[in-house]
Each structure stands twice: as structure tokens, then as C-alpha cells.
Write a protein that holds these residues in place. Structure first.
Motif, PDB file in Angstrom:
ATOM      1  N   GLN A  33      53.500  -9.380  66.815  1.00 60.46           N
ATOM      2  CA  GLN A  33      52.980  -9.672  65.490  1.00 60.46           C
ATOM      3  C   GLN A  33      53.300 -11.098  65.054  1.00 60.46           C
ATOM      4  O   GLN A  33      52.750 -11.581  64.072  1.00 60.46           O
ATOM      5  CB  GLN A  33      53.553  -8.672  64.475  1.00 60.46           C
ATOM      6  N   GLN A  34      54.208 -11.767  65.722  1.00 60.22           N
ATOM      7  CA  GLN A  34      54.593 -13.122  65.359  1.00 60.22           C
ATOM      8  C   GLN A  34      53.743 -14.127  66.126  1.00 60.22           C
ATOM      9  O   GLN A  34      53.586 -14.032  67.338  1.00 60.22           O
ATOM     10  CB  GLN A  34      56.074 -13.346  65.676  1.00 60.22           C
ATOM     11  N   ALA A  35      53.183 -15.096  65.386  1.00 60.96           N
ATOM     12  CA  ALA A  35      52.352 -16.119  66.032  1.00 60.96           C
ATOM     13  C   ALA A  35      53.193 -16.945  66.992  1.00 60.96           C
ATOM     14  O   ALA A  35      54.363 -17.245  66.735  1.00 60.96           O
ATOM     15  CB  ALA A  35      51.724 -17.011  64.974  1.00 60.96           C
ATOM     16  N   LEU A  36      52.594 -17.323  68.098  1.00 68.96           N
ATOM     17  CA  LEU A  36      53.261 -18.196  69.060  1.00 68.96           C
ATOM     18  C   LEU A  36      53.358 -19.611  68.498  1.00 68.96           C
ATOM     19  O   LEU A  36      52.589 -20.000  67.615  1.00 68.96           O
ATOM     20  CB  LEU A  36      52.465 -18.223  70.367  1.00 68.96           C
ATOM     21  N   GLU A  37      54.290 -20.371  69.035  1.00 72.52           N
ATOM     22  CA  GLU A  37      54.427 -21.762  68.598  1.00 72.52           C
ATOM     23  C   GLU A  37      53.230 -22.595  69.045  1.00 72.52           C
ATOM     24  O   GLU A  37      52.651 -23.357  68.268  1.00 72.52           O
ATOM     25  CB  GLU A  37      55.722 -22.362  69.151  1.00 72.52           C
ATOM     26  N   GLN A  38      52.834 -22.446  70.315  1.00 77.41           N
ATOM     27  CA  GLN A  38      51.709 -23.210  70.860  1.00 77.41           C
ATOM     28  C   GLN A  38      51.205 -22.516  72.126  1.00 77.41           C
ATOM     29  O   GLN A  38      51.964 -21.820  72.807  1.00 77.41           O
ATOM     30  CB  GLN A  38      52.127 -24.644  71.185  1.00 77.41           C
ATOM     31  N   VAL A  39      49.933 -22.716  72.417  1.00 76.21           N
ATOM     32  CA  VAL A  39      49.306 -22.090  73.580  1.00 76.21           C
ATOM     33  C   VAL A  39      48.778 -23.158  74.522  1.00 76.21           C
ATOM     34  O   VAL A  39      48.144 -24.137  74.087  1.00 76.21           O
ATOM     35  CB  VAL A  39      48.141 -21.173  73.139  1.00 76.21           C
ATOM     36  N   GLY A  51      32.843 -27.731  81.361  1.00 76.09           N
ATOM     37  CA  GLY A  51      33.755 -26.637  81.082  1.00 76.09           C
ATOM     38  C   GLY A  51      35.039 -27.093  80.407  1.00 76.09           C
ATOM     39  O   GLY A  51      35.624 -26.358  79.596  1.00 76.09           O
ATOM     40  N   ASP A  52      35.475 -28.294  80.704  1.00 81.55           N
ATOM     41  CA  ASP A  52      36.664 -28.850  80.073  1.00 81.55           C
ATOM     42  C   ASP A  52      36.486 -28.910  78.562  1.00 81.55           C
ATOM     43  O   ASP A  52      37.440 -28.718  77.803  1.00 81.55           O
ATOM     44  CB  ASP A  52      36.932 -30.242  80.651  1.00 81.55           C
ATOM     45  N   SER A  53      35.242 -29.156  78.118  1.00 82.94           N
ATOM     46  CA  SER A  53      34.958 -29.204  76.682  1.00 82.94           C
ATOM     47  C   SER A  53      35.228 -27.852  76.019  1.00 82.94           C
ATOM     48  O   SER A  53      35.686 -27.797  74.872  1.00 82.94           O
ATOM     49  CB  SER A  53      33.499 -29.604  76.441  1.00 82.94           C
ATOM     50  N   VAL A  54      34.929 -26.765  76.723  1.00 86.32           N
ATOM     51  CA  VAL A  54      35.181 -25.428  76.173  1.00 86.32           C
ATOM     52  C   VAL A  54      36.667 -25.260  75.904  1.00 86.32           C
ATOM     53  O   VAL A  54      37.087 -24.840  74.818  1.00 86.32           O
ATOM     54  CB  VAL A  54      34.686 -24.326  77.132  1.00 86.32           C
ATOM     55  N   ALA A  55      37.484 -25.574  76.909  1.00 85.38           N
ATOM     56  CA  ALA A  55      38.928 -25.414  76.770  1.00 85.38           C
ATOM     57  C   ALA A  55      39.461 -26.262  75.617  1.00 85.38           C
ATOM     58  O   ALA A  55      40.265 -25.794  74.793  1.00 85.38           O
ATOM     59  CB  ALA A  55      39.616 -25.782  78.074  1.00 85.38           C
ATOM     60  N   ARG A  56      39.022 -27.499  75.530  1.00 86.09           N
ATOM     61  CA  ARG A  56      39.564 -28.422  74.523  1.00 86.09           C
ATOM     62  C   ARG A  56      39.094 -28.081  73.106  1.00 86.09           C
ATOM     63  O   ARG A  56      39.874 -28.145  72.157  1.00 86.09           O
ATOM     64  CB  ARG A  56      39.215 -29.864  74.889  1.00 86.09           C
ATOM     65  N   ARG A  57      37.824 -27.736  72.958  1.00 86.53           N
ATOM     66  CA  ARG A  57      37.336 -27.425  71.605  1.00 86.53           C
ATOM     67  C   ARG A  57      37.975 -26.143  71.077  1.00 86.53           C
ATOM     68  O   ARG A  57      38.298 -26.056  69.897  1.00 86.53           O
ATOM     69  CB  ARG A  57      35.820 -27.295  71.620  1.00 86.53           C
ATOM     70  N   VAL A  58      38.153 -25.159  71.936  1.00 86.30           N
ATOM     71  CA  VAL A  58      38.806 -23.920  71.505  1.00 86.30           C
ATOM     72  C   VAL A  58      40.279 -24.167  71.223  1.00 86.30           C
ATOM     73  O   VAL A  58      40.824 -23.695  70.214  1.00 86.30           O
ATOM     74  CB  VAL A  58      38.622 -22.807  72.548  1.00 86.30           C
ATOM     75  N   ALA A  59      40.948 -24.919  72.094  1.00 84.13           N
ATOM     76  CA  ALA A  59      42.374 -25.201  71.906  1.00 84.13           C
ATOM     77  C   ALA A  59      42.633 -25.843  70.545  1.00 84.13           C
ATOM     78  O   ALA A  59      43.624 -25.518  69.864  1.00 84.13           O
ATOM     79  CB  ALA A  59      42.886 -26.101  73.025  1.00 84.13           C
ATOM     80  N   GLU A  60      41.747 -26.729  70.131  1.00 90.24           N
ATOM     81  CA  GLU A  60      41.911 -27.419  68.848  1.00 90.24           C
ATOM     82  C   GLU A  60      41.890 -26.463  67.667  1.00 90.24           C
ATOM     83  O   GLU A  60      42.458 -26.761  66.609  1.00 90.24           O
ATOM     84  CB  GLU A  60      40.787 -28.446  68.670  1.00 90.24           C
ATOM     85  N   LYS A  61      41.216 -25.312  67.828  1.00 88.10           N
ATOM     86  CA  LYS A  61      41.020 -24.388  66.718  1.00 88.10           C
ATOM     87  C   LYS A  61      42.047 -23.257  66.670  1.00 88.10           C
ATOM     88  O   LYS A  61      41.980 -22.408  65.780  1.00 88.10           O
ATOM     89  CB  LYS A  61      39.616 -23.777  66.800  1.00 88.10           C
ATOM     90  N   LEU A  62      42.985 -23.213  67.602  1.00 87.78           N
ATOM     91  CA  LEU A  62      43.908 -22.085  67.657  1.00 87.78           C
ATOM     92  C   LEU A  62      45.020 -22.158  66.627  1.00 87.78           C
ATOM     93  O   LEU A  62      45.625 -21.143  66.285  1.00 87.78           O
ATOM     94  CB  LEU A  62      44.516 -21.977  69.059  1.00 87.78           C
ATOM     95  N   GLY A  63      45.327 -23.363  66.137  1.00 90.24           N
ATOM     96  CA  GLY A  63      46.422 -23.525  65.187  1.00 90.24           C
ATOM     97  C   GLY A  63      46.147 -22.840  63.860  1.00 90.24           C
ATOM     98  O   GLY A  63      45.008 -22.771  63.389  1.00 90.24           O
ATOM     99  N   GLY A  64      47.212 -22.328  63.249  1.00 87.64           N
ATOM    100  CA  GLY A  64      47.086 -21.693  61.950  1.00 87.64           C
ATOM    101  C   GLY A  64      46.462 -20.318  61.987  1.00 87.64           C
ATOM    102  O   GLY A  64      45.960 -19.827  60.981  1.00 87.64           O
ATOM    103  N   ALA A  71      47.877 -26.078  67.095  1.00 88.15           N
ATOM    104  CA  ALA A  71      46.738 -26.225  67.996  1.00 88.15           C
ATOM    105  C   ALA A  71      47.213 -26.140  69.439  1.00 88.15           C
ATOM    106  O   ALA A  71      48.342 -26.537  69.763  1.00 88.15           O
ATOM    107  CB  ALA A  71      46.047 -27.560  67.751  1.00 88.15           C
ATOM    108  N   GLY A  72      46.373 -25.616  70.309  1.00 91.99           N
ATOM    109  CA  GLY A  72      46.720 -25.522  71.718  1.00 91.99           C
ATOM    110  C   GLY A  72      46.496 -26.837  72.443  1.00 91.99           C
ATOM    111  O   GLY A  72      46.047 -27.836  71.859  1.00 91.99           O
ATOM    112  N   TYR A  73      46.803 -26.842  73.729  1.00 95.36           N
ATOM    113  CA  TYR A  73      46.542 -28.020  74.551  1.00 95.36           C
ATOM    114  C   TYR A  73      46.054 -27.573  75.920  1.00 95.36           C
ATOM    115  O   TYR A  73      46.232 -26.423  76.319  1.00 95.36           O
ATOM    116  CB  TYR A  73      47.773 -28.912  74.674  1.00 95.36           C
ATOM    117  N   VAL A  74      45.410 -28.488  76.623  1.00 95.69           N
ATOM    118  CA  VAL A  74      44.779 -28.166  77.902  1.00 95.69           C
ATOM    119  C   VAL A  74      45.524 -28.862  79.036  1.00 95.69           C
ATOM    120  O   VAL A  74      45.886 -30.036  78.936  1.00 95.69           O
ATOM    121  CB  VAL A  74      43.295 -28.602  77.903  1.00 95.69           C
ATOM    122  N   GLU A  75      45.740 -28.123  80.099  1.00 93.48           N
ATOM    123  CA  GLU A  75      46.323 -28.679  81.316  1.00 93.48           C
ATOM    124  C   GLU A  75      45.316 -28.500  82.444  1.00 93.48           C
ATOM    125  O   GLU A  75      44.961 -27.381  82.786  1.00 93.48           O
ATOM    126  CB  GLU A  75      47.622 -27.969  81.664  1.00 93.48           C
TER     127      GLU A  75
END
Length: 335
Positions: A33-39, A51-64, A71-75
Motif C-alpha cells: 500500500q506504500q508508494a515506492l520511492e522511484q521505479v 520504443g524508448d519513447s514509450v519507456a521515457r514518456r511513461v516513466a515521467e508520469k509515474l511520480g505522485g 518520476a521513474g527513469y529508464v535504463e
């Protein structure tokens, strides 16, 4: 039914059910139930590809969100047609802090090709689809300017077998199989040149080092507008809204040279069900955001979220469809 095939199909259902079962343990549910610090989102191809755009655009929206405070980050983990990222996911922390974005072919096609994959279906839990993409055959300056259609290219390839090469993001990838299937159906030998991702493939296409390429169609858009490549056919069931003047392979007489491949978000299989639910909610919400939809459209992708069950069902259908086609093509890991 071969043991490997039966095991794969059965494992698709058990992946989701097994993950849900983990959620029954109260301590895990409480933590979930507790939000993660970062993904972190791992993507198995180079930065800069569609496909890299999918990962990055979604990662940007995960915060909050209930899933992640920030927000997440991509590796990027390029290589082996995206398999490296999926293999790494298998050994990642099972708390939802690590996801992988992978093409469906990593689970629908690769099991038919690689008898000793570094992962199994039950090692990855489907979270949500991310985006739909079409693949396209394009030619560059190594092919004479008068070659303007797929029929022209096949005639040229037949007359110039030593030059008839096509680059792809990697051996065993969907673009590789589509090119091989086209050559098989047309009766034209096409020499496959594998790369470590779409970006180097298109770089050599534009530079004239390889005659043709099969890649996600969105990766061609900037070069197409500049007149540096010619896209001759697309893999969709119908024409792309982004390239409405380009016919499909099916229109041109090759009905099974068809693929509407999707990228999907996966978690390690042992992630608690409540975490998966939060991840699905955050990702699908991001994919409905107008800025994300418009950003993906620029690279020829259609944003598409799903439930984990819908994603698993489509993955299974693709697995069953590509088994016979892979056998006809005759490609294996030892080829």
C-alpha cells in the motif's frame, strides 16, 4: 503438443495467478500500500528508438501516484533483440521498483527460436501493454532511385542477390522474421544483417552500408521526410494513420507478412498483487495522457494500455500464431 510449447502456454496463466496468490500474505499487502520511492524501467534497445519513447514518456508520469512518489527513469540494456533486459528483470527485486519494457516477441516468438532462453514466461508478470507499432521495409541510397515499390525492390533483389541485404534490430526479432518471411513467400533470397537495435540499423541504411531495413515504421519518419529513405510496405492489417500512402504487405500479396507488435511493461513474477495493481493503474493513466499520446504519435506509435489479463491473452495468441511460421522460416538460435 511439444513439452516446451505446453509448458509455455500453461505458464502464462500461472504467472498471473501465482502473483495474485502472493498478495494473500498480509505483510506483503501492507507494504504494497506504500508508494515506492522511484521505479526503474529497463528497455532492451538503444536510446533514441521509437520504443524508448514509450519507456521515457511513461516513466515521467509515474511520480505522485500510489505506485511511485517520484518520476521513474529508464535504463537501456541493448542487445540480443531485447532479451538482456528481460533476463535481468528475472533477477531484479520483487518489490515493483524494477520493470522491463519488452516487445511481445520476447515471449511470443523467442521461445520458438531459442531452446535455452535465459528466462521463462513465469519469470515475468504482465503489467500493461504500452504501445502498438508497425514494422516497415525501407530502402536507402544503396538501392537505385527508380526502385519505388515493393515489386521493384524484389525484382532488383532477384537480379542483384549479392547486394540484397536487409538490416534489423537483431536476429530472431520480429523485423528479422518479417523480412525472412517476405523472402520466403516471394522466392527471393534476402541476406539478413542483424544490428544491436534500430538506430544503428537505420544509420547504416541511410549511409548506404545496407540496401534495405525492416524496423519499426516510426523510426523512419524523420529520414522519410528528409528524402533519405523510401518506405515500401508496412506490416499492419490496415494502413498506418502516420503513413497512409504506404501499402501493407497484405495489400501487395503477402497476407501473412503481418504483425502489429506491441511493447509491454513486465514486472518480476514475485511482485505482490497490490503493487501490480498500482503499477497498472499508473501506467494506463499515463498512456491516456494527451501529452503522452501526442509524443508517441510523433514516432509512429499508438498508445495502448491494457489489463494484465488482456496482455497475457494476446501474448498467448501471438505465441500460437508464430510457432508454425517460425518453423516454415527455419530460423533457430543455431542458424
Amino acid at each position: 503438443m511439444p513439452v516446451q510449447r505446453r509448458h509455455f502456454i500453461q505458464s502464462l496463466g500461472s504467472t498471473i495467478c501465482g502473483t495474485a496468490a502472493l498478495g494473500a500474505f498480509a505483510p506483503l499487502e501492507a507494504r504494497a500500500q506504500q508508494a515506492l520511492e522511484q521505479v526503474k524501467i529497463m528497455y532492451g534497445f538503444p536510446a533514441g528508438s521509437a520504443g524508448d519513447s514509450v519507456a521515457r514518456r511513461v516513466a515521467e508520469k509515474l511520480g505522485g501516484t500510489a505506485y511511485s512518489r517520484n518520476a521513474g527513469y529508464v535504463e537501456n540494456r541493448p542487445g540480443a533483440g531485447g532479451r538482456i533486459a528481460v533476463e535481468t528483470l528475472k533477477h531484479s527485486a520483487a518489490d515493483g521498483s524494477v520493470l522491463a519494457l519488452a516487445p511481445v516477441s520476447a515471449f511470443s516468438v523467442y521461445p520458438h527460436i531459442y531452446p535455452r532462453l535465459g528466462y521463462k514466461a513465469e519469470d515475468a508478470a504482465p503489467v500493461s501493454m504500452g504501445a502498438i507499432m508497425l514494422h516497415g521495409l525501407a530502402v536507402g541510397p544503396a538501392v537505385p532511385a527508380e526502385v519505388r515499390t515493393l515489386r521493384d525492390f524484389l525484382a532488383w533483389a532477384r537480379a542483384n542477390p549479392e547486394k540484397a541485404s536487409y538490416g534489423t534490430p537483431g536476429s530472431g526479432s520480429m523485423p528479422h522474421l518479417l523480412g525472412a518471411l517476405l523472402g520466403l513467400r516471394a522466392g527471393v533470397p534476402l541476406n539478413h544483417v542483424p544490428y544491436r537495435g534500430t538506430v544503428p540499423s537505420i544509420t547504416d541504411l541511410v549511409g548506404g552500408q545496407v540496401a534495405a531495413a525492416v524496423n519499426p515504421s516510426g523510426d523512419y519518419l524523420q529520414y522519410l521526410k528528409a528524402g533519405r529513405v523510401r518506405v515500401l510496405a508496412l506490416s499492419g492489417r490496415k494502413r498506418s494513420p502516420y503513413l497512409p500512402d504506404v501499402p501493407t504487405f497484405a495489400e501487395l500479396g503477402y497476407p501473412d507478412v503481418t504483425a502489429e507488435e506491441w511493447f509491454g511493461f513486465y514486472a518480476p513474477a514475485r511482485v505482490p498483487s497490490a503493487v501490480l495493481a498500482h503499477a497498472n493503474a499508473a501506467i494506463t493513466a499515463a498512456l491516456k495522457d494527451r501529452s503522452v499520446i501526442d509524443s508517441l504519435a510523433l514516432v509512429g506509435l499508438v498508445a495502448r494500455g491494457s489489463t494484465p489479463q488482456e496482455m497475457a491473452a494476446d501474448q498467448k495468441a501471438e505465441f500460437e500464431r508464430w510457432g508454425p511460421l517460425v518453423r516454415q522460416i527455419g530460423f533457430t538460435a543455431e542458424s
